[in-house]
Design an enzyme around this catalytic site. Structure first.
Site, PDB file in Angstrom:
ATOM      1  N   ASN A  44       0.837  -1.199   0.000  1.00 52.52           N
ATOM      2  CA  ASN A  44       0.000   0.000   0.000  1.00 52.52           C
ATOM      3  C   ASN A  44       0.874   1.251   0.000  1.00 52.52           C
ATOM      4  OD1 ASN A  44       0.598  -0.925   2.661  1.00 52.52           O
ATOM      5  ND2 ASN A  44      -1.040   0.298   3.547  1.00 52.52           N
ATOM      6  N   GLU A  46       0.259   5.192   0.673  1.00 50.67           N
ATOM      7  CA  GLU A  46      -0.695   6.212   1.115  1.00 50.67           C
ATOM      8  C   GLU A  46      -0.288   7.608   0.641  1.00 50.67           C
ATOM      9  OE1 GLU A  46      -1.160   5.490   5.345  1.00 50.67           O
ATOM     10  OE2 GLU A  46      -2.311   3.663   4.936  1.00 50.67           O
ATOM     11  N   CYS A  55      -3.978   0.502  -2.480  1.00 54.36           N
ATOM     12  CA  CYS A  55      -3.847  -0.733  -1.706  1.00 54.36           C
ATOM     13  C   CYS A  55      -2.744  -1.628  -2.267  1.00 54.36           C
ATOM     14  CB  CYS A  55      -5.161  -1.506  -1.726  1.00 54.36           C
ATOM     15  SG  CYS A  55      -6.464  -0.792  -0.699  1.00 54.36           S
ATOM     16  N   GLU A  57      -2.929  -4.798  -2.962  1.00 56.78           N
ATOM     17  CA  GLU A  57      -3.420  -5.653  -4.047  1.00 56.78           C
ATOM     18  C   GLU A  57      -3.381  -4.902  -5.379  1.00 56.78           C
ATOM     19  OE1 GLU A  57      -4.784  -5.049  -1.106  1.00 56.78           O
ATOM     20  OE2 GLU A  57      -6.042  -6.701  -0.404  1.00 56.78           O
ATOM     21  N   CYS A  88     -10.301  -4.904   0.696  1.00 59.62           N
ATOM     22  CA  CYS A  88     -11.396  -3.927   0.632  1.00 59.62           C
ATOM     23  C   CYS A  88     -12.259  -4.202  -0.594  1.00 59.62           C
ATOM     24  CB  CYS A  88     -10.844  -2.504   0.597  1.00 59.62           C
ATOM     25  SG  CYS A  88     -10.207  -1.994  -1.002  1.00 59.62           S
ATOM     26  N   CYS A  91     -10.596  -3.617  -3.990  1.00 62.10           N
ATOM     27  CA  CYS A  91      -9.605  -4.637  -4.351  1.00 62.10           C
ATOM     28  C   CYS A  91     -10.273  -5.942  -4.754  1.00 62.10           C
ATOM     29  CB  CYS A  91      -8.615  -4.850  -3.208  1.00 62.10           C
ATOM     30  SG  CYS A  91      -7.447  -3.486  -3.089  1.00 62.10           S
TER      31      CYS A  91
HETATM   32  N1  THU Z   1      -5.166  -1.810   2.683  1.00 66.36           N
HETATM   33  C1  THU Z   1      -4.582  -2.583   1.714  1.00 66.36           C
HETATM   34  O1  THU Z   1      -3.550  -2.218   1.143  1.00 66.36           O
HETATM   35  N2  THU Z   1      -5.167  -3.767   1.409  1.00 66.36           N
HETATM   36  C2  THU Z   1      -6.212  -4.314   2.073  1.00 66.36           C
HETATM   37  O2  THU Z   1      -6.624  -5.421   1.747  1.00 66.36           O
HETATM   38  C3  THU Z   1      -6.844  -3.575   3.185  1.00 66.36           C
HETATM   39  C4  THU Z   1      -6.392  -2.175   3.358  1.00 66.36           C
HETATM   40  C5  THU Z   1      -4.497  -0.554   3.043  1.00 66.36           C
HETATM   41  C6  THU Z   1      -5.129   0.715   2.588  1.00 66.36           C
HETATM   42  C7  THU Z   1      -4.581   1.708   3.565  1.00 66.36           C
HETATM   43  O3  THU Z   1      -3.299   2.142   3.136  1.00 66.36           O
HETATM   44  C8  THU Z   1      -4.398   0.903   4.847  1.00 66.36           C
HETATM   45  O4  THU Z   1      -4.434  -0.456   4.450  1.00 66.36           O
HETATM   46  C9  THU Z   1      -5.466   1.165   5.898  1.00 66.36           C
HETATM   47  O5  THU Z   1      -6.741   1.060   5.354  1.00 66.36           O
END
Ligand code: THU
Length: 135
Positions: A44, A46, A55, A57, A88, A91
């Site tokens: 991920n 941000e 994310c 994925e 999420c 994803c």
């Molecule tokens: N996140 C992912 O990268 N993948 C997931 O399956 C769940 C959430 C990340 C998004 C964000 O950067 C952090 O987790 C918190 O939501």
């Protein structure tokens, strides 16, 4: 199984170290195995403008597509949380774009707890390309 014995887990664990998650502090690593057998990893990433974050994925899928492949046959996602991390909604849709419904998705915690599911179970009744072929 140790991370070195499972290349999918090893890739997800390693890439998770590079996650850029200064806001949530929630680092995620993902690996997808394509039809050719290659493994692509993503973490991920941000952003100070929160909705612009991506994310793990999405990163792994983007790496696969950038390498010229459009079918994934397995995925592994790992995070430091009490139960295996559920992808999420966005994803789930991204995985469904490039995977058949029976494709195995392994969800994991950094403590070694894993659960297995499938793309179809993650996103039943999904919208896909078939619905665009009606005209
Ligand atoms: N996140 C992912 O990268 N993948 C997931 O399956 C769940 C959430 C990340 C998004 C964000 O950067 C952090 O987790 C918190 O939501």
């Amino acid at each position: 199984m140790s991370s070195t014995a499972d290349p999918m887990k090893a890739a997800a664990v390693a890439v998770r170290e590079n996650a850029y998650a200064p806001y949530s502090k929630f680092k995620v690593g993902a690996a997808v195995r394509s039809a050719s057998g290659a493994i692509y990893a993503g973490c991920n990433v941000e952003n100070a403008a929160y909705p612009e974050g991506t994310c793990a994925e999405a990163g792994a899928i983007a790496a696969m597509v950038a390498a010229g492949e459009t079918e994934l046959v397995e995925a592994f996602v790992i995070a430091d949380c009490p139960a295996p991390v559920p992808p999420c909604g966005g994803c789930r849709q991204k995985l469904a774009e490039f995977a058949k419904a029976d494709v195995k998705i392994t969800l994991a915690t950094t403590d070694g707890v894993t659960s297995e599911t499938t793309v179809g179970d993650l996103l039943p009744g999904s919208f896909g390309a078939d619905f665009l072929d009606q005209n």
